[in-house]
Motif scaffolding. Structure first.
Motif, PDB file in Angstrom:
ATOM      1  N   LEU A  13       0.832  -1.203   0.000  1.00 46.44           N
ATOM      2  CA  LEU A  13       0.000   0.000   0.000  1.00 46.44           C
ATOM      3  C   LEU A  13       0.868   1.256   0.000  1.00 46.44           C
ATOM      4  O   LEU A  13       0.549   2.248  -0.678  1.00 46.44           O
ATOM      5  CB  LEU A  13      -0.924   0.003   1.208  1.00 46.44           C
ATOM      6  N   ALA A  14       1.977   1.221   0.745  1.00 43.33           N
ATOM      7  CA  ALA A  14       2.881   2.377   0.769  1.00 43.33           C
ATOM      8  C   ALA A  14       3.524   2.597  -0.596  1.00 43.33           C
ATOM      9  O   ALA A  14       3.673   3.750  -1.048  1.00 43.33           O
ATOM     10  CB  ALA A  14       3.949   2.175   1.840  1.00 43.33           C
ATOM     11  N   LEU A  15       3.919   1.518  -1.278  1.00 45.72           N
ATOM     12  CA  LEU A  15       4.476   1.643  -2.626  1.00 45.72           C
ATOM     13  C   LEU A  15       3.456   2.236  -3.587  1.00 45.72           C
ATOM     14  O   LEU A  15       3.796   3.059  -4.446  1.00 45.72           O
ATOM     15  CB  LEU A  15       4.933   0.267  -3.125  1.00 45.72           C
ATOM     16  N   THR A  16       2.207   1.816  -3.439  1.00 50.72           N
ATOM     17  CA  THR A  16       1.155   2.357  -4.296  1.00 50.72           C
ATOM     18  C   THR A  16       0.947   3.842  -4.034  1.00 50.72           C
ATOM     19  O   THR A  16       0.807   4.642  -4.969  1.00 50.72           O
ATOM     20  CB  THR A  16      -0.165   1.593  -4.063  1.00 50.72           C
ATOM     21  N   GLN A  17       0.923   4.232  -2.771  1.00 50.69           N
ATOM     22  CA  GLN A  17       0.748   5.645  -2.422  1.00 50.69           C
ATOM     23  C   GLN A  17       1.895   6.494  -2.981  1.00 50.69           C
ATOM     24  O   GLN A  17       1.665   7.589  -3.513  1.00 50.69           O
ATOM     25  CB  GLN A  17       0.666   5.801  -0.907  1.00 50.69           C
ATOM     26  N   HIS A  18       3.114   5.976  -2.879  1.00 52.58           N
ATOM     27  CA  HIS A  18       4.269   6.719  -3.388  1.00 52.58           C
ATOM     28  C   HIS A  18       4.194   6.874  -4.913  1.00 52.58           C
ATOM     29  O   HIS A  18       4.480   7.960  -5.443  1.00 52.58           O
ATOM     30  CB  HIS A  18       5.559   6.001  -2.998  1.00 52.58           C
ATOM     31  N   ALA A  19       3.802   5.816  -5.607  1.00 52.21           N
ATOM     32  CA  ALA A  19       3.714   5.885  -7.072  1.00 52.21           C
ATOM     33  C   ALA A  19       2.635   6.866  -7.512  1.00 52.21           C
ATOM     34  O   ALA A  19       2.837   7.646  -8.450  1.00 52.21           O
ATOM     35  CB  ALA A  19       3.431   4.490  -7.633  1.00 52.21           C
ATOM     36  N   TRP A  51       4.184   7.973 -22.199  1.00 49.95           N
ATOM     37  CA  TRP A  51       3.978   6.812 -21.336  1.00 49.95           C
ATOM     38  C   TRP A  51       4.841   6.950 -20.092  1.00 49.95           C
ATOM     39  O   TRP A  51       6.061   7.066 -20.180  1.00 49.95           O
ATOM     40  CB  TRP A  51       4.336   5.552 -22.100  1.00 49.95           C
ATOM     41  N   PRO A  52       4.260   6.927 -18.894  1.00 46.57           N
ATOM     42  CA  PRO A  52       5.060   7.071 -17.664  1.00 46.57           C
ATOM     43  C   PRO A  52       5.830   5.789 -17.354  1.00 46.57           C
ATOM     44  O   PRO A  52       5.569   4.729 -17.920  1.00 46.57           O
ATOM     45  CB  PRO A  52       3.997   7.357 -16.597  1.00 46.57           C
ATOM     46  N   ASN A  53       6.753   5.910 -16.430  1.00 42.05           N
ATOM     47  CA  ASN A  53       7.509   4.753 -15.981  1.00 42.05           C
ATOM     48  C   ASN A  53       6.601   3.828 -15.178  1.00 42.05           C
ATOM     49  O   ASN A  53       5.910   4.253 -14.257  1.00 42.05           O
ATOM     50  CB  ASN A  53       8.693   5.203 -15.120  1.00 42.05           C
ATOM     51  N   ILE A  54       6.601   2.546 -15.550  1.00 43.51           N
ATOM     52  CA  ILE A  54       5.735   1.572 -14.895  1.00 43.51           C
ATOM     53  C   ILE A  54       6.527   0.802 -13.854  1.00 43.51           C
ATOM     54  O   ILE A  54       7.553   0.190 -14.153  1.00 43.51           O
ATOM     55  CB  ILE A  54       5.118   0.585 -15.911  1.00 43.51           C
ATOM     56  N   ASN A  55       6.050   0.851 -12.603  1.00 51.49           N
ATOM     57  CA  ASN A  55       6.634   0.048 -11.544  1.00 51.49           C
ATOM     58  C   ASN A  55       5.516  -0.649 -10.781  1.00 51.49           C
ATOM     59  O   ASN A  55       4.340  -0.549 -11.148  1.00 51.49           O
ATOM     60  CB  ASN A  55       7.505   0.910 -10.616  1.00 51.49           C
ATOM     61  N   PHE A  56       5.890  -1.335  -9.722  1.00 51.19           N
ATOM     62  CA  PHE A  56       4.907  -2.124  -8.979  1.00 51.19           C
ATOM     63  C   PHE A  56       3.786  -1.244  -8.425  1.00 51.19           C
ATOM     64  O   PHE A  56       2.614  -1.586  -8.505  1.00 51.19           O
ATOM     65  CB  PHE A  56       5.620  -2.859  -7.842  1.00 51.19           C
ATOM     66  N   GLY A  57       4.143  -0.088  -7.868  1.00 47.98           N
ATOM     67  CA  GLY A  57       3.138   0.801  -7.319  1.00 47.98           C
ATOM     68  C   GLY A  57       2.231   1.401  -8.374  1.00 47.98           C
ATOM     69  O   GLY A  57       1.036   1.617  -8.130  1.00 47.98           O
ATOM     70  N   THR A  58       2.777   1.667  -9.553  1.00 47.77           N
ATOM     71  CA  THR A  58       1.975   2.232 -10.634  1.00 47.77           C
ATOM     72  C   THR A  58       0.867   1.279 -11.048  1.00 47.77           C
ATOM     73  O   THR A  58      -0.260   1.698 -11.346  1.00 47.77           O
ATOM     74  CB  THR A  58       2.863   2.546 -11.849  1.00 47.77           C
ATOM     75  N   ILE A  59       1.169  -0.016 -11.074  1.00 46.38           N
ATOM     76  CA  ILE A  59       0.177  -1.014 -11.486  1.00 46.38           C
ATOM     77  C   ILE A  59      -1.011  -1.007 -10.525  1.00 46.38           C
ATOM     78  O   ILE A  59      -2.171  -0.970 -10.948  1.00 46.38           O
ATOM     79  CB  ILE A  59       0.818  -2.414 -11.543  1.00 46.38           C
ATOM     80  N   PHE A  60      -0.742  -1.018  -9.224  1.00 45.79           N
ATOM     81  CA  PHE A  60      -1.821  -1.121  -8.259  1.00 45.79           C
ATOM     82  C   PHE A  60      -2.455   0.228  -7.942  1.00 45.79           C
ATOM     83  O   PHE A  60      -3.463   0.280  -7.248  1.00 45.79           O
ATOM     84  CB  PHE A  60      -1.314  -1.819  -7.001  1.00 45.79           C
TER      85      PHE A  60
END
Length: 339
Positions: free
Chosen positions: A99-105, A202-211
């Motif tokens: 959840l923290a990774l998602t919030q940061h993304a 297209w933005p950079n896609i990471n784990f947080g971006t997906i969720f």
């Protein structure tokens, strides 16, 4: 909560040794009784003092649970939510990290930090199909048995490492980090290619971006761009889920270098997935079938604008009901006779 009041009333009634009769208000009820009941209700609503009902009762006469024959799915679902809320369940450590990774993304892309409640709500959006909702929910809760799960089981440690690069496997590794994964290397550039047909970056896609894809917030002159928002969410979630499915199919079946799908096969599976999503979007504009739940045709037109094959030859508005409408990236055909 009214549930405590009703539970107390039922317990008191069960405690009575005499028979208790309840009469429902209907058109046949005598006017005198209806007037008396109405006066009592008005008195309770207009009372200046808050009356706290006595909900105490003998626990022996208490009833817990719901009757299966009398309940509905909505009632059972609401009861489960209340039950889990009352228990104050402890959130897993990995869930908090995800959840923290998602919030940061989301903060990095859109400038605002969503609450955890908003993140959970976003994965239940009507624009997210059920299979993707399940994938997002399980991923955020770290429910999939990969990586460190197998490292803690003797004689099964090999299952915890990536069969392509040898690194410890995890969901972020599978979806965005593995440098030798053809699934990741082919699918994300395809999503970027289709998105670039709109002339957007297209933005950079990471784990947080997906969720956090369900919290996408493209704006122009302060107005939210529904088409860009829906398309970006679709591309990110459908691509991530396809990478996960292809990886699982490959590992479960053989897991050898020779059994990895070819680049053309991966390309075609992604094109098929996006075309299928386009088809479902078009079908959901049928107001006769879906009523108030139907998607507005204007929304579909804004979503897929600039991404269709031979779009200049399609009608300006009626292409939604035209057969053979496909996205602008075509499948690859293997070389050979008759191809």
């Amino acid at each position: 909560d009214d549930a405590e009041v009703y539970r107390s009333i039922v317990a008191v009634l069960r405690q009575r040794s005499a028979q208790t009769l309840l009469q429902a208000w209907s058109a046949n009820t005598p006017r005198r009784k209806r007037s008396a009941a109405s006066d009592l209700a008005k008195m309770a609503l207009t009372s200046q003092t808050m009356h706290v009902p006595d909900t105490s009762f003998d626990p022996y006469f208490s009833i817990r649970g719901l009757r299966l024959a009398a309940g509905t799915q909505r009632i059972f679902h609401h009861a489960l939510i209340c039950h889990h809320t009352a228990r104050e369940l402890e959130v897993k450590k990995q869930t908090k990290i995800n959840l923290a990774l998602t919030q940061h993304a989301v903060r990095s892309l859109w400038g605002t930090t969503p609450s955890t409640a908003k993140i959970w709500k976003s994965i239940r959006s009507k624009d997210v199909p059920r299979n993707l909702r399940n994938f997002l929910w399980k991923s955020l809760h770290d429910c999939y048995k990969i990586g460190e799960y197998w490292l803690r089981i003797p004689l099964y440690e090999i299952r915890g490492t990536c069969l392509m690069c040898g690194e410890t496997e995890s969901l972020p590794h599978i979806l965005t980090e593995c440098t030798r994964s053809p699934f990741r290397a082919i699918i994300w550039p395809l999503a970027e290619r289709l998105w670039s047909m709109r002339g957007s970056q297209w933005p950079n896609i990471n784990f947080g971006t997906i969720f956090g894809a369900g919290l996408t917030d493209f704006r122009h002159n302060g107005r939210r761009q529904i088409g860009d928002t829906r398309l970006f969410t679709m591309l990110v979630l459908e691509s991530a889920y396809l990478i996960w499915k292809l990886r699982c199919d490959w590992v479960i079946n053989k897991g050898t270098a020779e059994s990895i799908p070819t680049h053309d096969e991966i390309h075609n599976k992604w094109v098929h997935t996006i075309n299928l999503r386009l088809k479902f979007d078009r079908l959901q504009t049928d107001a006769k079938r879906y009523g108030n739940k139907a998607i507005k045709q204007e929304t579909i037109l804004k979503t897929w604008r600039g991404t269709l094959l031979n779009e200049e030859n399609l009608p300006n508005f009626n292409w939604i009901w035209k057969s053979g409408v496909l996205v602008g990236i075509t499948p690859r055909r293997p070389p050979g006779r008759g191809r």
